[in-house]
Design an enzyme around this catalytic site. Sequence first.
Site, PDB file in Angstrom:
ATOM      1  N   THR A  33       0.803  -1.233   0.000  1.00 50.72           N
ATOM      2  CA  THR A  33       0.000   0.000   0.000  1.00 50.72           C
ATOM      3  C   THR A  33       0.839   1.288   0.000  1.00 50.72           C
ATOM      4  O   THR A  33       2.033   1.248   0.242  1.00 50.72           O
ATOM      5  CB  THR A  33      -0.974  -0.016   1.208  1.00 50.72           C
ATOM      6  OG1 THR A  33      -1.642  -1.240   1.246  1.00 50.72           O
ATOM      7  CG2 THR A  33      -1.980   1.092   1.188  1.00 50.72           C
ATOM      8  N   THR A  60      -4.085   1.111  -2.677  1.00 48.07           N
ATOM      9  CA  THR A  60      -3.418  -0.183  -2.548  1.00 48.07           C
ATOM     10  C   THR A  60      -3.798  -1.128  -3.670  1.00 48.07           C
ATOM     11  O   THR A  60      -4.819  -0.914  -4.343  1.00 48.07           O
ATOM     12  CB  THR A  60      -3.807  -0.829  -1.194  1.00 48.07           C
ATOM     13  OG1 THR A  60      -3.033  -2.006  -0.978  1.00 48.07           O
ATOM     14  CG2 THR A  60      -5.276  -1.198  -1.162  1.00 48.07           C
ATOM     15  N   GLU A  70      -7.245  -7.949  -3.451  1.00 45.53           N
ATOM     16  CA  GLU A  70      -7.878  -7.364  -2.253  1.00 45.53           C
ATOM     17  C   GLU A  70      -8.828  -8.330  -1.547  1.00 45.53           C
ATOM     18  O   GLU A  70      -9.055  -8.214  -0.340  1.00 45.53           O
ATOM     19  CB  GLU A  70      -8.635  -6.099  -2.645  1.00 45.53           C
ATOM     20  CG  GLU A  70      -8.656  -5.038  -1.565  1.00 45.53           C
ATOM     21  CD  GLU A  70      -7.285  -4.421  -1.370  1.00 45.53           C
ATOM     22  OE1 GLU A  70      -6.804  -4.426  -0.227  1.00 45.53           O
ATOM     23  OE2 GLU A  70      -6.681  -3.929  -2.348  1.00 45.53           O
ATOM     24  N   ASP A  83      -8.393  -9.913   1.773  1.00 46.43           N
ATOM     25  CA  ASP A  83      -8.668  -9.201   3.033  1.00 46.43           C
ATOM     26  C   ASP A  83      -9.937  -9.731   3.715  1.00 46.43           C
ATOM     27  O   ASP A  83     -10.220  -9.379   4.860  1.00 46.43           O
ATOM     28  CB  ASP A  83      -8.802  -7.693   2.799  1.00 46.43           C
ATOM     29  CG  ASP A  83      -7.467  -6.969   2.928  1.00 46.43           C
ATOM     30  OD1 ASP A  83      -6.454  -7.619   3.215  1.00 46.43           O
ATOM     31  OD2 ASP A  83      -7.439  -5.735   2.740  1.00 46.43           O
ATOM     32  N   SER A 105     -11.165  -3.214   5.388  1.00 46.88           N
ATOM     33  CA  SER A 105      -9.833  -2.626   5.215  1.00 46.88           C
ATOM     34  C   SER A 105      -9.335  -2.078   6.541  1.00 46.88           C
ATOM     35  O   SER A 105     -10.105  -1.894   7.494  1.00 46.88           O
ATOM     36  CB  SER A 105      -9.910  -1.494   4.199  1.00 46.88           C
ATOM     37  OG  SER A 105      -8.706  -0.757   4.187  1.00 46.88           O
ATOM     38  N   GLY A 128      -0.971  -2.747   5.978  1.00 39.55           N
ATOM     39  CA  GLY A 128      -1.982  -3.702   6.428  1.00 39.55           C
ATOM     40  C   GLY A 128      -2.624  -3.198   7.715  1.00 39.55           C
ATOM     41  O   GLY A 128      -2.867  -1.995   7.870  1.00 39.55           O
TER      42      GLY A 128
HETATM   43  N1  GLU Z   1      -5.476  -4.388   1.902  1.00 40.77           N
HETATM   44  C1  GLU Z   1      -5.061  -3.710   3.094  1.00 40.77           C
HETATM   45  C2  GLU Z   1      -6.191  -2.989   3.735  1.00 40.77           C
HETATM   46  O1  GLU Z   1      -7.035  -2.506   3.063  1.00 40.77           O
HETATM   47  C3  GLU Z   1      -4.012  -2.732   2.798  1.00 40.77           C
HETATM   48  C4  GLU Z   1      -2.870  -3.418   2.199  1.00 40.77           C
HETATM   49  C5  GLU Z   1      -1.761  -3.492   3.124  1.00 40.77           C
HETATM   50  O2  GLU Z   1      -1.188  -2.435   3.427  1.00 40.77           O
HETATM   51  O3  GLU Z   1      -1.455  -4.597   3.544  1.00 40.77           O
HETATM   52  O4  GLU Z   1      -6.254  -2.894   4.902  1.00 40.77           O
END
Ligand code: GLU
Length: 596
Positions: free
Chosen positions: A413, A431, A452, A455, A478, A500
């Site tokens: 991200t 991201t 995505e 997640d 997220s 994340g």
């Molecule tokens: N997909 C993650 C989120 O939306 C962000 C990606 C990451 O930084 O790992 O929380």
Amino acid sequence: MRSTRQIGSRVALVAAVALALGMGVAPASAHPPRPGHSEKVPVATGYGGAVTTVDADATRVGLDVLRRGGNAVDAAVAAAATLGVTEPFSAGIGGGGFFVYYDAATGQVHTIDGRETAPMTMQSDAFVEDGVPIPFAEAVTSGLSVGVPGTPRTWATALDRWGSLDLRQALRGATEVARRGFVVDQTFVDQTTANAARFAAFRSSADLFLRHGAPPAVGSVFRNRDLAETYDVLAYRGVYAFYTGRLAREIVRTAQRPPVSRRSPLVVRPGLLELSDLASYEAPLRAPTLVSYRGFDVYGMAPPSSGGSTVGEALNILEARPGGPFDATQTLHGYLEASALAFADRNRYVGDPSFVDVPLEQLLSDGFAAERACLIDPAVALVKPVAPGAPDGDYAACEPATVGTEVSDGQSTTHLTTADRWGNVVAYTLTIESLGGNGIVVPGRGFLLNNELTDFNFTETQGGSDPNLPGPGKRPRSSMAPTIVLADGKPYLALGSPGGSTIITTVLQILVNRLDLGMDLPAAVAAPRATQRNTAAVQAEPGFDRTALQALGHVFTDNPEIGAATAIEFLPGGALLAVAEPARRGGGSAAVVHGG
Ligand code: GLU
């Protein structure tokens, strides 16, 4: 994250941007940086607008837009599009994100939810085979994990509503960087290398990122003409050309039939994405989350992100904590405990609000915060994981904390922050989920698809009430936490980070560093980080001082690097303090329109 070396095309690029924007070339910006001169500074103070990103090219393109009369929204889109070129493993039009905007004319904070959506055929057991979840790594590199990208629609929505440029103008600088190239730095090489095995499995990805069978060399010029042409399609035909028509068909085909080489040992599952999923995609405006903390108003991103609710709940818990004033150890103890408690509630209650009844008002209520805060013992750390609370409006005296279950997720991200001369502010996190997304470049189009949908929780984690299982058309939860803090209705701070679920704790820790520990913003961003996300051990960077907290029972494990924040502080008298990382992820790039 480019090298600071100058590329020969820089003057031409500046002129091209200016001509494209029809704004004339400002003489000052026609001077190219000296070869070898570092353009990448982590702190800049001045007036007239600011841009801060992880990357010197992205910051420069955003700043050019501001210099030529564009506003913070224009600059944010221009910088984000450039990050899609220079940071293709972290963000791009194949992914999604959350855009938070303070509008100076009205004093309102608006947000755009540009999160990816699951295909309409995706069911709650999509990541389960024969009763067991598929291996996470196989889900990452798959068609199955691709959600409908939200980033193009986010850009169009932001520009339509609040921008002064159209998409064609806002994409011009990024398109030029894609076409003319940028200088590869060590971070780009490292990130390519980290992905080399799976990129090699897809001809389209190998053709783009492993051109001679290996990652590009540090100092070489990397061009992405396919992406330049894709940006041209968006520029001249609008984002409809992304969500319908030929480009949409190619995205769908890539997800449904990943172009994996027959020789590859990888197991690459096909996806469920359909043309109708793309055609029906929306990036809705959502009311921001809002909590008051020590007299400041803290605005964040509402579900399906857990960023605003979790940062907000933790701040409320810190404010409700009895006792104080606290010394540095007790402040950090409170930070770790409040974070763990808020994560327990996040994991239990937060998901896509179109599918899950998220008790957002109660999660952010003072009563709930007080009930959670009284679990914090100043003398001893809670046993983690703690159980979620009951945000039901009926709040009682303190009860001992019970033990819950651990939940974790991954990293990547990017975050950028912009401000303009009129006082508008953008905090934007975007991201493609994993570093390198799902590893699959749409053939001939120059961008990676997201993963995505990993997640989502693959199986039930909350004893029958998991808010984050897959569902048709659902958005995965997220952690992205673009945040804008107002003081007396005026911008005081804007910030965010990748990482994340550590995004939440990074934003929270910077706020605690700045607002409670009295660090200035550069120090608050640079300070060693620790993250407690309701797990047995706290992860901490090597420089984080653990001794006094260990004495309270906190258990630590190492995490070499947490987050990569950017932030702007609005100083008295209208000055701007733009801040990026001095070291993490190779250091970021902060700039202001008029320095000094
Ligand atoms: N997909 C993650 C989120 O939306 C962000 C990606 C990451 O930084 O790992 O929380």
